[in-house]
Design an enzyme around this catalytic site. Structure first.
Site, mmCIF file in Angstrom:
data_model
loop_
_atom_site.group_PDB
_atom_site.id
_atom_site.type_symbol
_atom_site.label_atom_id
_atom_site.label_comp_id
_atom_site.label_asym_id
_atom_site.label_seq_id
_atom_site.Cartn_x
_atom_site.Cartn_y
_atom_site.Cartn_z
ATOM 1 N N CYS A 40 33.739 -23.423 6.751
ATOM 2 C CA CYS A 40 32.571 -23.638 5.904
ATOM 3 C C CYS A 40 33.006 -24.160 4.539
ATOM 4 O O CYS A 40 34.080 -23.815 4.048
ATOM 5 C CB CYS A 40 31.812 -22.319 5.772
ATOM 6 S SG CYS A 40 30.325 -22.410 4.757
ATOM 7 N N SER A 42 32.060 -23.224 1.785
ATOM 8 C CA SER A 42 32.236 -22.118 0.843
ATOM 9 C C SER A 42 33.683 -21.652 0.771
ATOM 10 O O SER A 42 34.132 -21.154 -0.269
ATOM 11 C CB SER A 42 31.335 -20.945 1.226
ATOM 12 O OG SER A 42 29.971 -21.297 1.105
ATOM 13 N N HIS A 45 35.206 -23.731 -1.703
ATOM 14 C CA HIS A 45 34.800 -23.350 -3.055
ATOM 15 C C HIS A 45 35.768 -22.324 -3.645
ATOM 16 O O HIS A 45 35.954 -22.267 -4.864
ATOM 17 C CB HIS A 45 33.391 -22.750 -3.051
ATOM 18 C CG HIS A 45 32.307 -23.734 -2.716
ATOM 19 N ND1 HIS A 45 32.366 -25.061 -3.077
ATOM 20 C CD2 HIS A 45 31.128 -23.578 -2.051
ATOM 21 C CE1 HIS A 45 31.276 -25.674 -2.664
ATOM 22 N NE2 HIS A 45 30.506 -24.797 -2.031
ATOM 23 N N HIS A 61 34.954 -16.744 6.505
ATOM 24 C CA HIS A 61 33.845 -15.784 6.512
ATOM 25 C C HIS A 61 32.846 -16.055 7.636
ATOM 26 O O HIS A 61 31.810 -15.404 7.702
ATOM 27 C CB HIS A 61 33.112 -15.827 5.164
ATOM 28 C CG HIS A 61 32.440 -17.148 4.890
ATOM 29 N ND1 HIS A 61 33.145 -18.260 4.499
ATOM 30 C CD2 HIS A 61 31.151 -17.529 4.970
ATOM 31 C CE1 HIS A 61 32.308 -19.276 4.358
ATOM 32 N NE2 HIS A 61 31.089 -18.859 4.637
ATOM 33 N N CYS A 167 27.405 -17.655 9.504
ATOM 34 C CA CYS A 167 27.081 -18.225 8.189
ATOM 35 C C CYS A 167 26.238 -19.473 8.340
ATOM 36 O O CYS A 167 25.038 -19.459 8.162
ATOM 37 C CB CYS A 167 28.348 -18.526 7.393
ATOM 38 S SG CYS A 167 28.007 -19.331 5.794
#
Length: 369
Positions: A40, A42, A45, A61, A167
């Site tokens: 992902c 994220s 990030h 995650h 997610c």
């Protein structure tokens, strides 16, 4: 026990595949053998610092695996269960959970900093304690998580696809169905057709949208959007504006969902031009934590009664929605296979994220050997 994991030691550096010492699960915790993890944005990030996480960290995650052991007091799962991780833990009992907002669980927020509920770590490498992204750390062959993160699923469902609902798929689908409240006959625009945007597209289609405008600069993703049910595609917001204006006779879209890799406050005004009178913009993508300025016509917001709504985890209830979405997959109404472009072994995690950032993947998945 000893396992393998991808560890981020410093910002803006590659993940390093390390031998990791993993403690036994403690009260309320679960040891899981990972089978698959989605890749992902994220997670990236954390690398760039757009999410200010603590390092060193085992990232990942969006995971699924098999329970191998449970600590004292665990009642949600047992050894042998197949589970998907909800990236925001849901206790099921706090005020947020009990009012139908498990994605905002008050108690589960304690795991989001990367340590366990007791403030300690179960993962260790090179003599250091490791944090885990949102308390999970799915870029690992094994991990220890709190039972609140575990959602048991039908063992017949392939975990290489089930991981996606931990997610991205739930976030995108819920952004359309719950946060945007797409209704039959709505015109919908989706900006960014990665794993989240593709799932928002499928959610909007399933909810009965009449026209779906998919906006992405990457041709591969526009082609995939058409295959998933987009009625129109555009390479940019500017290009989409004229197209939507023409196709809707100037009414524009009642629902617009922003799912780009990294949001920018400078783009909000242009995005709001796609929104109809009394329409709604759902901001699902992450903006850098330090960003506080947004370009927006507040006069347009007021006079046209437009709305801006934030959404985390698709405003979903993971204990209910994760099994529900997997039933839709089994029934052929949600195409998880279509959004997986490539799979990688854990050792190729850095290549997988390079492919994500170059636009080569809708979604990449790490499969554990």
């Amino acid at each position: 026990m000893q396992t393998k994991a991808a560890v981020l030691w410093e910002r803006n550096t590659p993940w390093s595949i390390e031998d990791v010492e993993l403690d036994d699960p403690k009260d309320g915790e679960v040891l899981v053998r990972m089978v698959a993890s989605g890749m992902c944005h994220s997670d990236d990030h954390a690398v760039t610092g757009d999410l200010p996480v603590s390092l060193p960290m085992v990232c990942g995650h969006e995971g699924a695996g098999v329970v191998e052991a449970v600590g004292p007091g665990v009642s949600r799962v047992k050894p042998g269960d197949h589970v998907v991780f909800a990236f925001i833990p849901a206790c099921g009992e706090c005020p947020s959970c009990s009012t139908g907002h498990q994605n905002l669980c008050d108690n589960g927020a304690g795991a989001l900093g990367g340590l366990k509920m007791d403030g300690t770590s179960r993962h260790h490498a090179q003599g250091q304690d490791l944090f885990t992204l949102v308390g999970l750390g799915t870029f690992s062959h094994h991990t220890v998580v709190h039972e609140w993160s575990c959602v048991p699923i039908d063992p017949q469902i392939p975990l290489e696809r089930a991981c996606l609902v931990g997610c991205g798929v739930t976030t995108g689908w819920g952004s359309a169905v719950y946060a945007a409240e797409v209704k039959p006959g709505d015109d919908v625009a989706i900006i960014g057709i990665g794993g989240i945007g593709a799932s928002a597209l499928m959610g909007a289609k399933l909810a009965g949208a009449e026209r779906i405008f998919a906006i992405d600069p990457i041709e591969l993703k526009r082609d995939e959007a058409k295959r998933l049910g987009a009625t129109h595609v555009a390479a940019s917001i500017d290009e989409a504006f004229g197209l939507i204006q023409q196709e809707t006779w100037g009414r524009m879209c009642s629902k617009v969902i922003a799912c780009v890799g990294v949001g920018s406050g400078a783009d909000v005004a242009a995005t709001m031009r796609l929104v109809s009178k009394r329409g709604r913009l759902v901001v699902t993508n992450i903006h850098p934590m330090h960003e506080t300025e947004v370009q927006l016509s507040l006069c347009d917001l007021t006079l046209m009664e437009k709305q801006i709504v934030g959404s985390i985890f698709g405003s979903a209830n993971p204990l209910f929605d994760i099994p529900r979405l997997l039933r839709l997959y089994v029934g052929g109404q949600l195409d998880l296979d279509a959004i997986v472009t490539n799979t990688y072994p854990l050792e190729d995690v850095n290549q997988g994220f390079a492919d994500m950032k170059s636009g080569a993947n809708v979604r990449g998945v790490i499969t554990m050997s």
